[in-house]
Design an enzyme around this catalytic site. Sequence first.
Site, PDB file in Angstrom:
ATOM      1  N   ALA A  87       0.835  -1.208   0.000  1.00  0.00           N
ATOM      2  CA  ALA A  87       0.000   0.000   0.000  1.00  0.00           C
ATOM      3  C   ALA A  87       0.866   1.253   0.000  1.00  0.00           C
ATOM      4  CB  ALA A  87      -0.922  -0.006   1.214  1.00  0.00           C
ATOM      5  N   ASN A 167      -6.184   3.155  10.909  1.00  0.00           N
ATOM      6  CA  ASN A 167      -5.537   1.921  11.377  1.00  0.00           C
ATOM      7  C   ASN A 167      -5.422   1.836  12.894  1.00  0.00           C
ATOM      8  OD1 ASN A 167      -3.780   4.117  10.401  1.00  0.00           O
ATOM      9  ND2 ASN A 167      -2.128   2.957  11.369  1.00  0.00           N
ATOM     10  N   CYS A 341       4.343   1.064  12.530  1.00  0.00           N
ATOM     11  CA  CYS A 341       5.248   2.060  11.980  1.00  0.00           C
ATOM     12  C   CYS A 341       5.617   3.080  13.045  1.00  0.00           C
ATOM     13  CB  CYS A 341       4.578   2.730  10.803  1.00  0.00           C
ATOM     14  SG  CYS A 341       3.601   1.569   9.861  1.00  0.00           S
TER      15      CYS A 341
HETATM   16  N1  PLP Z   1      -2.126   2.700   5.234  1.00  0.00           N
HETATM   17  C1  PLP Z   1      -2.665   2.196   6.360  1.00  0.00           C
HETATM   18  C2  PLP Z   1      -3.939   2.785   6.880  1.00  0.00           C
HETATM   19  C3  PLP Z   1      -2.041   1.147   7.022  1.00  0.00           C
HETATM   20  O1  PLP Z   1      -2.574   0.650   8.131  1.00  0.00           O
HETATM   21  C4  PLP Z   1      -0.822   0.638   6.506  1.00  0.00           C
HETATM   22  C5  PLP Z   1      -0.093  -0.419   7.209  1.00  0.00           C
HETATM   23  O2  PLP Z   1      -0.134  -0.536   8.382  1.00  0.00           O
HETATM   24  C6  PLP Z   1      -0.318   1.185   5.328  1.00  0.00           C
HETATM   25  C7  PLP Z   1      -0.990   2.213   4.713  1.00  0.00           C
HETATM   26  C8  PLP Z   1       0.946   0.657   4.707  1.00  0.00           C
HETATM   27  O3  PLP Z   1       0.660  -0.615   4.169  1.00  0.00           O
HETATM   28  P1  PLP Z   1       1.818  -1.527   3.536  1.00  0.00           P
HETATM   29  O4  PLP Z   1       2.423  -2.226   4.694  1.00  0.00           O
HETATM   30  O5  PLP Z   1       1.120  -2.481   2.616  1.00  0.00           O
HETATM   31  O6  PLP Z   1       2.748  -0.635   2.835  1.00  0.00           O
END
Ligand code: PLP
Length: 412
Positions: A87, A167, A341
């Site tokens: 993502a 998230n 993160c």
């Molecule tokens: N956007 C949201 C809302 C997320 O929760 C996350 C991952 O925790 C991401 C983006 C990033 O996803 P990816 O790990 O597939 O890069």
Amino acid sequence: MGDNRRQCRICPVHDENAIYLDYNATTPIDRRVRQCMMPFLSHAFGNPSSGNHSFGRETADAVELARYHVAQLVHASPNEIFFTSCATESINLAVKGLAYSGQAAGKTIVTTAAEHEAVLATCRQLEDRLQVTFLSVTRSGSIDLLGVTYRVPRGRTLLVSLMWANNEIGTIYPIREAAEIAHRSGALFFTDATQAVGKIPVNVRASGVDLMAFSAHKLYGPKGVGALFVRGGRSEIKLQPLLAGGRQEQGLRGGTLNVPGIVGFGEACRIAKMEMSEEASRTSRLRGLLEERLRSLPNVIINGDGQSRLPNTSNLRFLGVDAPTLIREMGNVAVSTGSACSSQSGSPSHVLKAIGMCDSCTCSSIRFSLGRFTTEQEVNVTVQKVATAVPKLRATTRQSGPGPHAKPASVG
Ligand code: PLP
């Protein structure tokens, strides 16, 4: 996690009794997904770009079937789905791809302070070429739509970016209304739907989104594969590719495709389409049990919007308790203090701060995210562990006085 884990004879199992309540960080691969991927990790290895022989055609067909299933889940057409590595890459491709396509001069991107770091950091990187407005969110984590209308200048806004669901606190945003505001001002609308796809219905047509990012590993697919929805495919919205290279993905994203990952993504979406509604009711019921029991302890508060929330997510504040210490006391229960993160940065969650919480309250908060393999027994054990630890930790704090808060351990 039950059956899914027991049936896997490949991955190391660290602790049979461990309880995983961190599904928003990532999900285990569903065994049906894994089974679908297996041929593409062995004999079906052709490069899907090698259309002149059967090895290539076989994997190209598999990729197209997966694209169909991914598109079906979000009500898109297959030609509007572009595979990426995650993502984060899809977000970068949507936002930077648009900003670099020659339409950015003098324009603004409007987003919110509660977005995932992947959106925030991407926007910050663009601040040397356009203006970025970071809107504040309400105490429940949502947005004031009237306020948004005033902050989206007509004719001068390139993009409005609003996540579908948060998230950390699970808040679900008014996507259709926000897309309408963007369109009225002549802007495009992007949504980071990473936490929504697979958990709640996501319909790109009914909501009017132009660009949407999501990821396989949040819906029981493998890591290392994501998707970007682009309304109308390559012909309607001009995006500058970020990777120079091959002509894969209609020239928008060069590089040999991750066939096993994409096949797994497709199967994960096919399963989600069939099972999402039942799964949402089940996780919501378990979440209800968890919250009811934990909130019978004194001073336990739900962070964010209690109503418009993802069915699996519960972010709770245990007043007077240091969350990382509580997590340690919970032993083998895997939860998180905000997003995987922000954990690495060691700073208090920017989302909890955005909803107006002080550092001390953010450091007393824990995210429980439930999923497909969560059982009632696991919820009961978790409640028991928390209910034992919280009074003990509060008594210790009373005796020794509030110490400096340890850095939060984790939050994805
Ligand atoms: N956007 C949201 C809302 C997320 O929760 C996350 C991952 O925790 C991401 C983006 C990033 O996803 P990816 O790990 O597939 O890069």
